[in-house]
Design an enzyme around this catalytic site. Structure first.
Site, PDB file in Angstrom:
ATOM      1  N   THR A   3      -2.603   3.455  12.079  1.00  0.00           N
ATOM      2  CA  THR A   3      -3.907   3.185  12.680  1.00  0.00           C
ATOM      3  C   THR A   3      -5.039   3.190  11.650  1.00  0.00           C
ATOM      4  O   THR A   3      -6.048   2.529  11.844  1.00  0.00           O
ATOM      5  CB  THR A   3      -4.215   4.225  13.772  1.00  0.00           C
ATOM      6  OG1 THR A   3      -4.134   5.537  13.210  1.00  0.00           O
ATOM      7  CG2 THR A   3      -3.228   4.108  14.918  1.00  0.00           C
ATOM      8  N   CYS A   4      -4.857   3.922  10.559  1.00  0.00           N
ATOM      9  CA  CYS A   4      -5.919   3.971   9.548  1.00  0.00           C
ATOM     10  C   CYS A   4      -6.109   2.625   8.860  1.00  0.00           C
ATOM     11  O   CYS A   4      -7.193   2.326   8.358  1.00  0.00           O
ATOM     12  CB  CYS A   4      -5.615   5.032   8.497  1.00  0.00           C
ATOM     13  SG  CYS A   4      -5.660   6.712   9.140  1.00  0.00           S
ATOM     14  N   PHE A   5      -5.047   1.825   8.814  1.00  0.00           N
ATOM     15  CA  PHE A   5      -5.097   0.566   8.061  1.00  0.00           C
ATOM     16  C   PHE A   5      -4.877  -0.667   8.943  1.00  0.00           C
ATOM     17  O   PHE A   5      -4.723  -1.778   8.427  1.00  0.00           O
ATOM     18  CB  PHE A   5      -4.031   0.592   6.954  1.00  0.00           C
ATOM     19  CG  PHE A   5      -4.127   1.788   6.064  1.00  0.00           C
ATOM     20  CD1 PHE A   5      -3.249   2.852   6.213  1.00  0.00           C
ATOM     21  CD2 PHE A   5      -5.126   1.866   5.110  1.00  0.00           C
ATOM     22  CE1 PHE A   5      -3.349   3.963   5.400  1.00  0.00           C
ATOM     23  CE2 PHE A   5      -5.231   2.980   4.288  1.00  0.00           C
ATOM     24  CZ  PHE A   5      -4.333   4.043   4.425  1.00  0.00           C
TER      25      PHE A   5
END
Length: 952
Positions: free
Chosen positions: A919-921
């Site tokens: 989810t961070c990327f």
């Protein structure tokens, strides 16, 4: 516009009386109702001028008044060129069918059989107006009252007559009700009673005097009177007192004939003996109730806990008598033996519960889970009703709607406002046929919700959290559908919600629905939109938003002459679009009010001179001036440019200003949650006035109905509306922190200290420095463990959502409420405010597909085509779940989904793993499954469990 206001303005602005009278004669030829409209308007103004005096006025039914207003088109334009029925005779709907013990002489006002009136049921007019209406329309009842007004001009007297319980013994003893004005002197009432008794019984009444018992309740007073042949421990009422000052539950009429009175004082020794005997029996044996709340009664658990033996109890009561400390108003007089609660069945279920339903306390104390001969679990601090659902299911298997309806009738007839009655209701709601009762307009349980105390409704909302989803959802659907159908039928009438019974029906249904709505806030099971009733917006055939606004305004101002009912008491049932229309009217009315109240010194428009090259500075300067009206309609002028702002320039101004203020380089906000939202920069060095400016911009946009392109999370708007923040709000702000705290919350083992190694601090990086924030004094010395973890989580949530941004947010909030004012804004929740300001987002999956990059896949492959085809087959909510799965947010960033830089990466072949995501990327990890069907199945499973599953 009200016609009465037009007339009033003519009087107030001009003094040309002769010209006005001539014009009125001309107008009367075309408007036959002008004279009575003018007379009514003049009557209302004269009543408002009464201060600190009493005056004889006449009661007029609100229902009749609304019919009259519609007939004469008192509200101009509300029914032009339509057939309008003439109202019937005055006050016919106020007649009751009560029976009174005696009839006063002739047509005395105390003989009038009138229903009990609430302040919103009537208006007051003078004799001139009532006579005009009587001549024009007839009158079934002319109700005159001496009405007192205080120094502020507020009506202070009650128009209802007192229903006084009395006892009389002529030929045969009788007990019944007589009407009398509370302000009537007893000696004047006695004169009326003398005439009434003579006329009724044809006897020679020499005198009458009135008694009440010194201590005993009515039933016991009569019993003593009859047992001692006319002697009892009573006192004669002072004839110079007002009836209302006597405070007697029973007044005994004593008649003198042939020089002899009927009643006399009982010997003191006998009276005291009977008083002591009554008190001792209740204190030693109890009263027969399951639970009693009166003093000196063994059935009262508090008194029973003292544990008196017989001798000690006698000594205690004797001492109470000597000290004269007994409050006889709170002594138990119950004579009914109640059944005990039922915890299990040994006989016929229907027969047993049919009998028990006559005793709400006992019914409400039944079906206790793990019952141990103690009822202590039933208390206001325990928000769980502790129901034995197995026993309740036994009942469900053998009853029908008719049986349940009878139980409800019995419970309502005998109800007391207490926790046991609340528990009775939650028990009833667990019976499946409760849904059938909702379809009955005469459903007695609705009566309870009009009079139920707020604390009992709140308790019931908590109780409802354990109601099975099936029942919870079905009842809400039924209530909203029934109210919707009722309103649809009302919309076809000439006058909507005319009868008091119709208003009470709608209000009781909404009060019931409100209990479910508040329960849904405690434990969310439905989207709040499921409580909305679309038919409300269509109730009035013409000017619906205006009529609802005027009712709302009258309700807020307590203007009972105009008010009959507003749905705005229950704003969560109003469709968002309809509320927005009411807000727009409220904004215009506020703008008009501020302009007029300034003696027209303020400009009717808020004109801002803006420099395109320095939007922030010029906006600050323009909005900081003292002579501006922030509530006025906005007009923007760009310096050095020509053009009149018809809305386009204002929208451009908002766009330029928000782009600048929310630019990350400006430093006032920081990106959070994978850059999907912006959050207050608590370490920003800008002056608070700039955050205040942003708040003002939001307020101006709302007032001027301009949508802003903002990336604020919903919790910002929740906080603006003074709603409490919650743990779930953290999910949109910082998914990683949310997941970490959620993991801690779900961890059940006792080794939290070793596994998590947390203390009551939060560590943050500020520039190049690490800062430790203590959540409690000496928080670094307090380890998080299984016992205190909930407190730790609560403090963390409060820090992230509130404390850490307290200074900038308070400035922001101050700016918003500097602009926004009025009652219209109070109708909205935080999430609805977000939709008003940001606009309802349009989800375009095609944008995401067109901008997606691939690692290990060919975008033209059949596998990827089938992947997107599956996503397009989902509804919008499911597509948003996919977005949340991949990015940690279902919010669409500025610029649309194409700006996400979304990547689909191959994650193995012939795998049994579910899809997952970084989810961070914004990276979606999709295995190469051996078939399209398998891929779709795995995707479905992943999306169904996307919260807390497969996220990296």
């Amino acid at each position: 516009m009200l016609r009465e206001n037009i007339l009033f303005n003519q009087y107030s602005l001009y003094n040309y009386t002769d010209i006005y009278q001539m014009l009125s004669q001309v107008v009367l030829k075309y408007d036959p109702f002008l004279k009575e409209i003018e007379l009514y308007s003049r009557t209302r103004r004269s009543l408002k001028a009464i201060k600190n005096q009493g005056q004889e006025l006449y009661v007029v039914s609100k229902q009749w008044l609304r019919q009259w207003k519609y007939y004469v088109e008192y509200i101009e334009g509300i029914a032009p060129n339509q057939h309008r029925d003439q109202p019937g005779a005055l006050n016919s709907e106020l007649i009751s069918n009560e029976n009174f013990l005696l009839k006063y002489p002739r047509d005395h006002a105390f003989n009038q059989k009138i229903i009990k009136l609430q302040p919103e049921d009537y208006v007051l007019v003078n004799k001139e107006m009532i006579n005009f209406w009587e001549n024009a329309y007839g009158a079934d009842l002319k109700i005159v009252r001496l009405v007192h007004f205080n120094k502020q001009g507020v009506q202070s007297s009650n128009v209802n007559l007192l229903r006084q319980s009395v006892y009389i013994n002529v030929q045969n003893p009788k007990r019944g009700i007589l009407q009398v004005d509370e302000t009537c002197l007893i000696k004047n009432w006695i004169q009326l009673l003398c005439a009434a008794v003579k006329n009724e019984f044809q006897i020679n009444v020499e005198k009458i005097r009135l008694w009440k018992h010194k201590y005993f309740q009515g039933d016991y007073a009569i019993k003593q009177l009859e047992e001692h042949q006319g002697r009892f421990n009573g006192e004669i009422l002072d004839e110079n007192l007002k009836v209302g000052d006597c405070k007697a539950d029973l007044i005994i009429i004593d008649i003198q004939t042939n020089g002899k009175w009927q009643y006399d004082i009982l010997e003191m020794k006998i009276a005291c003996s009977e008083q002591f005997k009554h008190l001792y029996e209740k204190a030693y044996k109890g009263c027969g109730k399951f639970i009693c709340d009166k003093d000196y009664c063994k059935s009262n658990p508090i008194f029973s806990q003292i544990g008196f033996d017989k001798k000690t109890l006698q000594q205690f009561l004797i001492q109470q008598f000597k000290e004269d400390t007994i409050d006889w108003n709170n002594v138990c007089w119950n004579q009914v033996i109640e059944q005990n609660p039922i915890q299990s069945f040994e006989s016929d279920i229907v027969v047993a519960l049919s009998a028990l339903s006559n005793f709400p306390n006992s019914f409400g104390a039944s079906f206790i889970l793990n019952f141990n001969n103690c009822y202590d679990v039933i208390n206001y601090n325990n928000l769980n009703p502790e129901l034995n659902l197995q026993v309740i299911q036994q009942v469900n298997n053998v009853i029908n709607a008719k049986i349940l309806s009878q139980w409800v009738d019995n419970l309502i007839v005998n109800q007391k406002q207490n926790i046991y009655f609340v528990r009775s209701i939650i028990i009833i709601m667990h019976f499946k046929y409760f849904n059938h009762l909702l379809h009955q307009e005469q459903n007695r349980i609705l009566e309870a919700f009009l009079t139920m105390r707020a604390e009992d409704k709140n308790l019931l909302s908590n109780y409802l959290t354990i109601l099975p989803d099936e029942y919870f959802i079905r009842y809400i659907q039924t209530i909203t559908e029934i109210v919707g159908m009722f309103l649809k039928k009302e919309s076809t009438k000439q006058i909507q919600l005319l009868k008091k019974s119709d208003i009470q029906y709608v209000q009781s249904m909404l009060e019931l629905l409100q209990v479910f709505y508040k329960s849904n806030i405690i434990v969310k099971r439905l989207n709040p939109t499921k409580f909305q009733i679309t038919e409300i917006a269509k109730l009035y055939p013409k000017y619906g938003d205006q009529l609802e606004y005027f009712q709302f305004d009258s309700y807020i101002k307590n203007d009972l002459e105009r008010y009959y009912f507003t749905f705005c008491q229950y704003p969560w049932v109003l469709p968002l679009e309809f509320k927005n229309e009411i807000l727009a009217i409220d904004s215009r009315m506020n703008q008009k009010h501020y302009f007029e109240s300034s003696l027209m010194l303020l400009q009717p428009y808020l004109k801002l001179q803006i420099d395109r090259n320095d939007v922030v500075r010029s906006a600050l300067e323009a909005l900081s001036r003292d002579d501006i009206n922030l509530k006025a309609k906005l007009q923007v002028v760009f310096q050095g440019e020509q053009g009149i702002d018809q809305g386009g320039l204002a929208r451009e101004f908002f766009s330029l200003l928000t782009q600048k203020l929310f630019d990350l380089n400006f430093g006032m906000f920081v990106p959070k949650n994978n850059n999907s939202i912006l959050w207050f920069n608590k370490h920003n060095m800008e002056m608070p006035i700039k955050y205040e400016l942003i708040g003002m911009i939001l307020g101006l946009a709302l007032y001027n109905q301009v949508n802003l392109d903002l990336q604020f999370p919903q919790v910002i708007f929740t906080k603006l509306m003074n709603e409490p923040t919650s743990f779930e709000d953290l999910k949109e702000l910082d998914l990683e922190v949310y997941k970490g705290l959620n993991t801690l919350a779900e961890y059940t083992q006792d080794n939290i200290e070793e596994v998590f190694a947390l203390n009551f601090t939060i560590t943050e990086a500020v520039w190049d420095e690490i800062i430790v924030v203590e959540l409690l004094p000496n928080g670094s010395q307090i380890l998080v463990n299984q016992k205190n973890k909930q407190e730790y989580i609560k403090l963390c949530v409060n820090y992230y959502l509130n404390e850490s941004i307290k200074t900038p947010f308070n400035s922001f909030k101050k700016g918003f409420w500097r602009v926004v004012e009025g009652n219209g804004i109070k109708l909205f929740s935080g999430s609805e405010l977000q939709q008003l300001i940001v606009g309802q987002k349009h989800f375009n999956l095609q944008e995401l597909e067109d901008s997606t990059e691939y690692d290990g896949f060919d975008q033209d492959s059949e596998y990827i085509k089938q992947f997107w085809r599956f996503l397009r087959s989902l509804n919008e909510e499911q597509q948003k779940r996919f977005l949340f799965f991949c990015t940690g947010s279902d919010r669409i960033p500025v610029g649309g989904l194409k700006s996400l830089k979304f990547l689909i990466q191959k994650h193995g072949e012939n795998s049994e793993q579910l899809p997952s995501a970084h989810t961070c990327f914004n990276v979606f990890l999709l295995p190469q499954y051996d078939s399209i069907e398998k891929m779709i199945t795995k995707l479905q499973i992943a999306l169904q469990n996307c919260e807390g599953f497969g996220l990296m």
